[in-house]
Design a protein around this motif. Structure first.
Motif, PDB file in Angstrom:
ATOM      1  N   PRO A 180       0.808  -1.227   0.000  1.00 47.42           N
ATOM      2  CA  PRO A 180       0.000   0.000   0.000  1.00 47.42           C
ATOM      3  C   PRO A 180       0.837   1.271   0.000  1.00 47.42           C
ATOM      4  O   PRO A 180       0.287   2.369  -0.124  1.00 47.42           O
ATOM      5  CB  PRO A 180      -0.799  -0.114   1.305  1.00 47.42           C
ATOM      6  N   HIS A 223      -2.365  -2.182  -5.364  1.00 46.23           N
ATOM      7  CA  HIS A 223      -2.988  -1.803  -4.096  1.00 46.23           C
ATOM      8  C   HIS A 223      -2.299  -0.552  -3.563  1.00 46.23           C
ATOM      9  O   HIS A 223      -1.104  -0.559  -3.294  1.00 46.23           O
ATOM     10  CB  HIS A 223      -2.854  -2.950  -3.096  1.00 46.23           C
ATOM     11  N   GLY A 224      -3.069   0.541  -3.442  1.00 47.07           N
ATOM     12  CA  GLY A 224      -2.477   1.818  -3.048  1.00 47.07           C
ATOM     13  C   GLY A 224      -2.344   2.784  -4.204  1.00 47.07           C
ATOM     14  O   GLY A 224      -1.722   3.846  -4.072  1.00 47.07           O
ATOM     15  N   SER A 229      -7.896   0.689  -3.381  1.00 46.73           N
ATOM     16  CA  SER A 229      -8.074   1.897  -2.576  1.00 46.73           C
ATOM     17  C   SER A 229      -7.404   1.806  -1.202  1.00 46.73           C
ATOM     18  O   SER A 229      -7.411   0.753  -0.564  1.00 46.73           O
ATOM     19  CB  SER A 229      -9.564   2.177  -2.367  1.00 46.73           C
ATOM     20  N   THR A 230      -6.820   2.926  -0.769  1.00 44.09           N
ATOM     21  CA  THR A 230      -6.313   3.057   0.593  1.00 44.09           C
ATOM     22  C   THR A 230      -6.742   4.418   1.144  1.00 44.09           C
ATOM     23  O   THR A 230      -7.062   5.341   0.389  1.00 44.09           O
ATOM     24  CB  THR A 230      -4.779   2.973   0.656  1.00 44.09           C
ATOM     25  N   GLU A 231      -6.739   4.545   2.455  1.00 43.12           N
ATOM     26  CA  GLU A 231      -7.176   5.787   3.087  1.00 43.12           C
ATOM     27  C   GLU A 231      -6.249   6.941   2.731  1.00 43.12           C
ATOM     28  O   GLU A 231      -6.700   8.070   2.518  1.00 43.12           O
ATOM     29  CB  GLU A 231      -7.234   5.608   4.605  1.00 43.12           C
ATOM     30  N   ARG A 232      -4.952   6.671   2.649  1.00 48.25           N
ATOM     31  CA  ARG A 232      -4.015   7.738   2.297  1.00 48.25           C
ATOM     32  C   ARG A 232      -4.312   8.294   0.905  1.00 48.25           C
ATOM     33  O   ARG A 232      -4.274   9.508   0.684  1.00 48.25           O
ATOM     34  CB  ARG A 232      -2.571   7.222   2.347  1.00 48.25           C
TER      35      ARG A 232
END
Length: 315
Positions: A63, A69-70, A144-147
């Motif tokens: 991520p 991913h990311g 998707s990642t929160e960052r």
């Protein structure tokens, strides 16, 4: 031949204060894991192509980097992924762009390269090809990642208030890549990216463009770039470096510095990793930092995010 492997996880890394030391340590650990994945193949007599695929896959799964991913979000809040791979021995190459469901885009690019024709597939055609070839596919949300959500929100605010041009490279861009030289002296390069945050739907950068963000040619060099893709396309960065080596007789370091200097003149944030025909490795960048790593001939790993390079043990 001298075995060689170098990777990057994108230039314009975040300021050190933006992540905890634990997060920085994990990012460096993920770089080391990518190096181990590629080096294990090279030391067993495997091909440079397989080594760069393995290294890039490891970073696509992390991520911490803008690939797999990311990956960054486009303006519609979706992920569109680009990747390419090139075999310096045969000049065979494969690339995909605008993919939405391929877990490891570099593996789809390699499958396309092995098929032989076409070289580049876009959008749904790339996704369908990957599924047909047995390359893992996922829902778009997997990337998707929160960052990255925070990056998108920040860029949309900047767009509204007119400060998008002032955003840091870390807010906007990011790419992963690998270059290698195997025991037969063959070179290979691979690059993968989610593009830049808040990019227009359908935008394609340099990462899947052979000769721009990715290039490999035996006897010359292998290159994987990171930065503002539109300029890497205009300058044909990968091919330009190879040409300076072939036609002007420049060393790998001199050729890469010449191209980087030209990009820097136009205030273009950029970085790359490259390996020469003799196994020489360079990793220049003109931003505050660049995720990067390489393995020396004795199998010792070196990884870095900003200025300091640290030893990361045996590959």
């Amino acid at each position: 031949m001298t075995l060689a492997l170098a990777i990057h996880g994108g230039c314009g890394t975040l300021p050190k204060a933006e992540m905890t030391e634990a997060e920085w340590a994990q990012a460096r650990a993920d770089l080391a894991a990518a190096l181990r994945a590629g080096w294990a193949i090279l030391t067993k007599g495997g091909s440079a192509v397989d080594a760069v695929e393995a290294a890039v896959r490891a970073m696509e799964d992390s991520p911490h980097f803008n690939a797999g991913h990311g990956a960054a979000f486009n303006t519609d809040g979706e992920h569109e992924l680009d990747a390419s791979i090139m075999d310096g021995a045969t000049l065979a190459a494969g690339a995909i762009c605008g993919a939405k469901r391929i877990r490891n885009p570099v593996s789809a690019a390699k499958a396309l390269m092995l098929r032989g024709d076409p070289l580049l597939l876009a959008g749904r055609a790339a996704d369908d090809f990957a599924e047909h070839e047995g390359v893992d596919t996922v829902e778009n949300e997997y990337f998707s990642t929160e960052r990255r959500r925070k990056n998108l929100a920040s860029m949309k605010i900047r767009e509204i208030v007119g400060t998008a041009a002032e955003a840091s490279e870390a807010e906007k861009h990011g790419t992963v890549g690998a270059v290698a030289c195997d025991r037969q002296g063959h070179l290979a390069a691979a690059t993968s990216t989610g593009g830049y945050t808040n990019k227009p739907v359908g935008r394609v950068g340099d990462s899947p463009i052979i000769g721009a963000g990715t290039y490999a040619r035996d006897g010359r060099c292998a290159v994987s770039g990171t930065g503002k893709g539109e300029y890497f396309i205009r300058y044909c960065v990968g091919h330009e470096i190879a040409s300076l080596i072939a036609y002007k007789g420049l060393s790998l370091e001199a050729a890469t510095q010449a191209v980087m200097a030209e990009l820097s003149e136009h205030e273009i944030g950029a970085g790359l990793v490259a390996v020469g025909a003799d196994g020489t490795v360079v990793a220049p960048f003109n931003t505050d930092g660049m995720y990067r790593g390489w393995v020396t001939e004795d199998g010792l790993m070196h990884v870095a995010t900003h200025g300091d390079v640290e030893m990361a043990g045996q590959a």
